[in-house]
Motif scaffolding. Structure first.
Motif, PDB file in Angstrom:
ATOM      1  N   GLU A  54     -15.416  -0.180  -2.230  1.00 18.16           N
ATOM      2  CA  GLU A  54     -14.121  -0.060  -2.887  1.00 18.16           C
ATOM      3  C   GLU A  54     -13.637   1.389  -2.881  1.00 18.16           C
ATOM      4  O   GLU A  54     -12.438   1.654  -2.777  1.00 18.16           O
ATOM      5  CB  GLU A  54     -14.204  -0.600  -4.310  1.00 18.16           C
ATOM      6  N   ILE A  55     -14.585   2.322  -2.983  1.00 19.42           N
ATOM      7  CA  ILE A  55     -14.210   3.744  -2.900  1.00 19.42           C
ATOM      8  C   ILE A  55     -13.682   4.065  -1.506  1.00 19.42           C
ATOM      9  O   ILE A  55     -12.652   4.736  -1.339  1.00 19.42           O
ATOM     10  CB  ILE A  55     -15.417   4.642  -3.240  1.00 19.42           C
ATOM     11  N   LEU A  56     -14.371   3.567  -0.480  1.00 18.08           N
ATOM     12  CA  LEU A  56     -13.920   3.782   0.901  1.00 18.08           C
ATOM     13  C   LEU A  56     -12.588   3.084   1.157  1.00 18.08           C
ATOM     14  O   LEU A  56     -11.743   3.586   1.913  1.00 18.08           O
ATOM     15  CB  LEU A  56     -14.977   3.260   1.882  1.00 18.08           C
ATOM     16  N   HIS A  57     -12.425   1.922   0.515  1.00 21.12           N
ATOM     17  CA  HIS A  57     -11.167   1.184   0.686  1.00 21.12           C
ATOM     18  C   HIS A  57      -9.983   2.015   0.178  1.00 21.12           C
ATOM     19  O   HIS A  57      -8.906   2.032   0.801  1.00 21.12           O
ATOM     20  CB  HIS A  57     -11.247  -0.147  -0.061  1.00 21.12           C
ATOM     21  N   LEU A  58     -10.189   2.689  -0.939  1.00 23.42           N
ATOM     22  CA  LEU A  58      -9.138   3.570  -1.467  1.00 23.42           C
ATOM     23  C   LEU A  58      -8.852   4.709  -0.490  1.00 23.42           C
ATOM     24  O   LEU A  58      -7.689   5.107  -0.307  1.00 23.42           O
ATOM     25  CB  LEU A  58      -9.560   4.125  -2.829  1.00 23.42           C
ATOM     26  N   PHE A  59      -9.902   5.220   0.154  1.00 24.45           N
ATOM     27  CA  PHE A  59      -9.718   6.282   1.151  1.00 24.45           C
ATOM     28  C   PHE A  59      -8.917   5.765   2.345  1.00 24.45           C
ATOM     29  O   PHE A  59      -8.008   6.454   2.850  1.00 24.45           O
ATOM     30  CB  PHE A  59     -11.087   6.795   1.601  1.00 24.45           C
ATOM     31  N   HIS A  60      -9.216   4.546   2.794  1.00 27.91           N
ATOM     32  CA  HIS A  60      -8.502   3.982   3.954  1.00 27.91           C
ATOM     33  C   HIS A  60      -7.012   3.819   3.664  1.00 27.91           C
ATOM     34  O   HIS A  60      -6.180   3.906   4.565  1.00 27.91           O
ATOM     35  CB  HIS A  60      -9.109   2.624   4.341  1.00 27.91           C
ATOM     36  N   LYS A  61      -6.693   3.575   2.409  1.00 25.40           N
ATOM     37  CA  LYS A  61      -5.277   3.404   2.044  1.00 25.40           C
ATOM     38  C   LYS A  61      -4.478   4.692   2.241  1.00 25.40           C
ATOM     39  O   LYS A  61      -3.255   4.650   2.379  1.00 25.40           O
ATOM     40  CB  LYS A  61      -5.165   2.948   0.589  1.00 25.40           C
ATOM     41  N   THR A  62      -5.186   5.820   2.241  1.00 26.98           N
ATOM     42  CA  THR A  62      -4.491   7.103   2.437  1.00 26.98           C
ATOM     43  C   THR A  62      -4.219   7.370   3.913  1.00 26.98           C
ATOM     44  O   THR A  62      -3.599   8.376   4.245  1.00 26.98           O
ATOM     45  CB  THR A  62      -5.327   8.257   1.849  1.00 26.98           C
ATOM     46  N   LEU A  63      -4.714   6.487   4.803  1.00 28.19           N
ATOM     47  CA  LEU A  63      -4.588   6.710   6.251  1.00 28.19           C
ATOM     48  C   LEU A  63      -3.474   5.880   6.876  1.00 28.19           C
ATOM     49  O   LEU A  63      -3.500   5.591   8.072  1.00 28.19           O
ATOM     50  CB  LEU A  63      -5.923   6.379   6.944  1.00 28.19           C
ATOM     51  N   LYS A  64      -2.493   5.488   6.078  1.00 25.08           N
ATOM     52  CA  LYS A  64      -1.442   4.610   6.577  1.00 25.08           C
ATOM     53  C   LYS A  64      -0.666   5.225   7.742  1.00 25.08           C
ATOM     54  O   LYS A  64      -0.161   4.520   8.616  1.00 25.08           O
ATOM     55  CB  LYS A  64      -0.474   4.258   5.445  1.00 25.08           C
ATOM     56  N   ASN A  65      -0.536   6.536   7.769  1.00 25.28           N
ATOM     57  CA  ASN A  65       0.222   7.192   8.832  1.00 25.28           C
ATOM     58  C   ASN A  65      -0.622   7.537  10.053  1.00 25.28           C
ATOM     59  O   ASN A  65      -0.124   8.109  11.016  1.00 25.28           O
ATOM     60  CB  ASN A  65       0.875   8.470   8.293  1.00 25.28           C
ATOM     61  N   VAL A  66      -1.920   7.203  10.012  1.00 21.73           N
ATOM     62  CA  VAL A  66      -2.825   7.456  11.135  1.00 21.73           C
ATOM     63  C   VAL A  66      -2.741   6.290  12.110  1.00 21.73           C
ATOM     64  O   VAL A  66      -2.563   5.125  11.713  1.00 21.73           O
ATOM     65  CB  VAL A  66      -4.281   7.631  10.629  1.00 21.73           C
TER      66      VAL A  66
END
Length: 366
Positions: free
Chosen positions: A88-100
Motif C-alpha cells: 500500500e505504501i508503494l501503491h501511494l508512490f505509484h500514484k505520484t508517477l501519473k505523468n511518467v
C-alpha cells in the motif's frame, strides 16, 4: 468455549488477510491470468493450511511433518500482512508517477513486485532457519545472589514441542547444576491429557532447592484446575498467589497467577496475598508471567522479577506490537524502584516455528 472463540477470531483475521492480499495484490499484478491463478491457488492453500494448523493443535491425527508445514503457513500469513502494508505504501508512490511514461511505470511496478516477492521468500526462509535452532543457554550476570538460577518460560508443549524437545531441554538444564529453577508459565498449549507424559519430563529437572512454577495465560485455555491437580504430586511447586521461604538461600519466592484472571474472574492474581508472610530479612524473587505485572508492584521491591510471555517478540518486527502491550520484551532491566526484571524470550514458540531477532533460551542467572 474461550478456545473456540479465540480461534474463531484468529481464523477470521487470517481470512481477511488472505482476501485483502488477493484483491489488493494478486489482482493488480502485471502478469498473465495463468500466473494470477497460480498465485491465487497458493494463497488459498495457505489459508487451508492455516485452518489445518488450528485442527492439528487439538488433535493427534496430523503427523509432525505435515504439522510443521501447516505451522509455517501461519508465518507465511504474517508475511502476507507485512507485504500488504508495504504494498500500500508503494501503491501511494505509484500514484505520484501519473505523468511518467506507462512503460516506465509498468517497469517500476514489476521491479517492486519482484523485489517484494524476493524479500518475502528470504524473510520466511530466515525465520524458519532461526526457528529450527535449539534453545541457547543465555548466561545472565546479575551478581545479586550467591546461588545460581535457571529460568525457562513459554514451553507451549503440544504440536512441534514434543517429548524429545522437552527431554533434551531438561538435560541442558541439569548440565548447569542450578541451585534453583523457575518456570514462568505457558507450559502447555493443548489439552493436558494429550501431553501428560511430555509434561512429566519436567519432573526430571535436578535442582538443589526446588522447581517453582506459575501459571501463564495459556494454561487458562486448557482447564487450569486440571493442570493444578496434575502438578500436585510432582517435584514442581506451583505457586498460586503465595510464597515459600527457602532458609538455606535466605530467599522468598513469590508467585502470582496470570493477569488473564482479571478478565475471566477465575484464579485472579492477588499480589498482596502472594507477598503476605514473606521474611523481610530475606531477598525476594517474584514470579509473574507477564512483564506488565510490574505496574502492580506498589511498595513491593523484590530484588528480581522473572517473567516471560513475550517470546522476545519472536518474529521481527512484531516485537514493536508487543511493546504496545508490555513494558519490556526481553532481557534484564532495572526498574525505577530499584528492582530488576528479567524477561525470558521463551524456550518454545507459539504459532509458526519461526524466530527473527529473538532466540529460544534457557536463562542461567548468576
Amino acid at each position: 468455549m474461550r478456545v473456540y472463540l479465540f480461534f474463531s477470531i484468529f481464523l477470521l483475521l487470517f481470512f481477511s488477510i488472505h482476501y485483502l492480499f488477493y484483491s489488493r495484490v494478486i489482482k493488480k499484478l502485471l502478469v498473465s491470468q495463468e500466473v494470477k491463478k497460480a498465485f491465487t491457488l497458493l494463497l488459498s492453500l495457505n489459508f487451508i493450511f492455516n485452518m489445518l494448523y488450528v485442527a492439528g493443535r487439538y488433535t493427534d491425527i496430523i503427523g509432525n511433518t505435515l504439522y510443521y508445514l501447516f505451522s509455517l503457513s501461519i508465518g507465511m500469513s504474517f508475511v502476507l500482512l507485512l507485504y500488504l502494508i508495504l504494498h500500500e505504501i508503494l501503491h501511494l508512490f505509484h500514484k505520484t508517477l501519473k505523468n511518467v511514461d506507462i512503460s516506465k511505470r509498468e517497469f517500476i511496478k514489476n521491479s517492486g513486485d519482484a523485489a517484494m516477492f524476493a524479500l518475502s521468500t528470504s524473510y520466511v526462509s530466515a525465520g524458519a532457519y532461526e526457528g529450527m535452532k535449539e534453545p541457547v543457554v543465555n548466561v545472565v550476570e546479575f551478581n545479586h545472589f550467591d546461588f545460581s538460577i535457571v529460568q525457562i518460560s513459554d514451553l507451549h508443549i503440544g504440536g512441534l514441542i514434543d517429548r524429545d524437545f522437552v527431554k533434551a531441554s531438561v538435560q541442558k538444564i541439569n548440565a548447569l547444576k542450578p541451585d534453583i529453577v523457575f518456570i514462568t508459565g505457558d507450559i502447555i498449549d493443548t489439552a493436558l491429557e494429550n501431553v501428560e507424559d511430555t509434561v512429566m519430563e519436567l519432573n526430571d529437572i535436578s535442582s538443589k532447592h526446588g522447581i517453582y512454577y506459575i501459571l501463564g495465560n495459556h494454561e487458562y485455555f486448557h482447564d487450569p484446575l486440571k493442570i493444578i491437580d496434575f502438578m500436585k504430586p510432582t517435584n514442581i511447586t506451583l505457586l498460586l498467589n503465595e510464597n515459600v521461604t527457602i532458609d538455606a538461600l535466605k530467599l522468598n519466592v513469590v508467585g502470582v497467577t496470570d493477569r488473564i484472571g482479571y478478565r475471566t474472574n477465575f484464579l485472579v492474581p492477588d499480589i498482596h496475598k502472594a507477598f503476605k508472610g514473606c521474611n523481610n530479612a530475606y531477598k525476594t524473587i517474584f514470579l509473574a508471567h507477564q512483564p506488565k505485572f510490574i505496574e502492580e508492584l506498589g511498595n513491593y521491591t523484590p530484588e528480581l522479577i522473572l517473567s516471560g510471555h513475550t517470546h522476545g517478540g519472536q518474529i521481527w518486527p512484531f516485537e514493536y506490537l508487543v511493546r504496545l502491550q508490555q513494558p519490556y520484551v526481553k532481557g534484564l532491566h532495572k526498574l525505577p524502584n530499584g528492582s530488576h526484571i528479567y524477561v525470558n524470550s521463551g524456550i518454545g514458540f507459539w504459532g509458526p516455528p519461526m524466530r527473527l531477532d529473538s532466540q529460544a533460551e534457557i536463562a542461567y542467572i548468576v
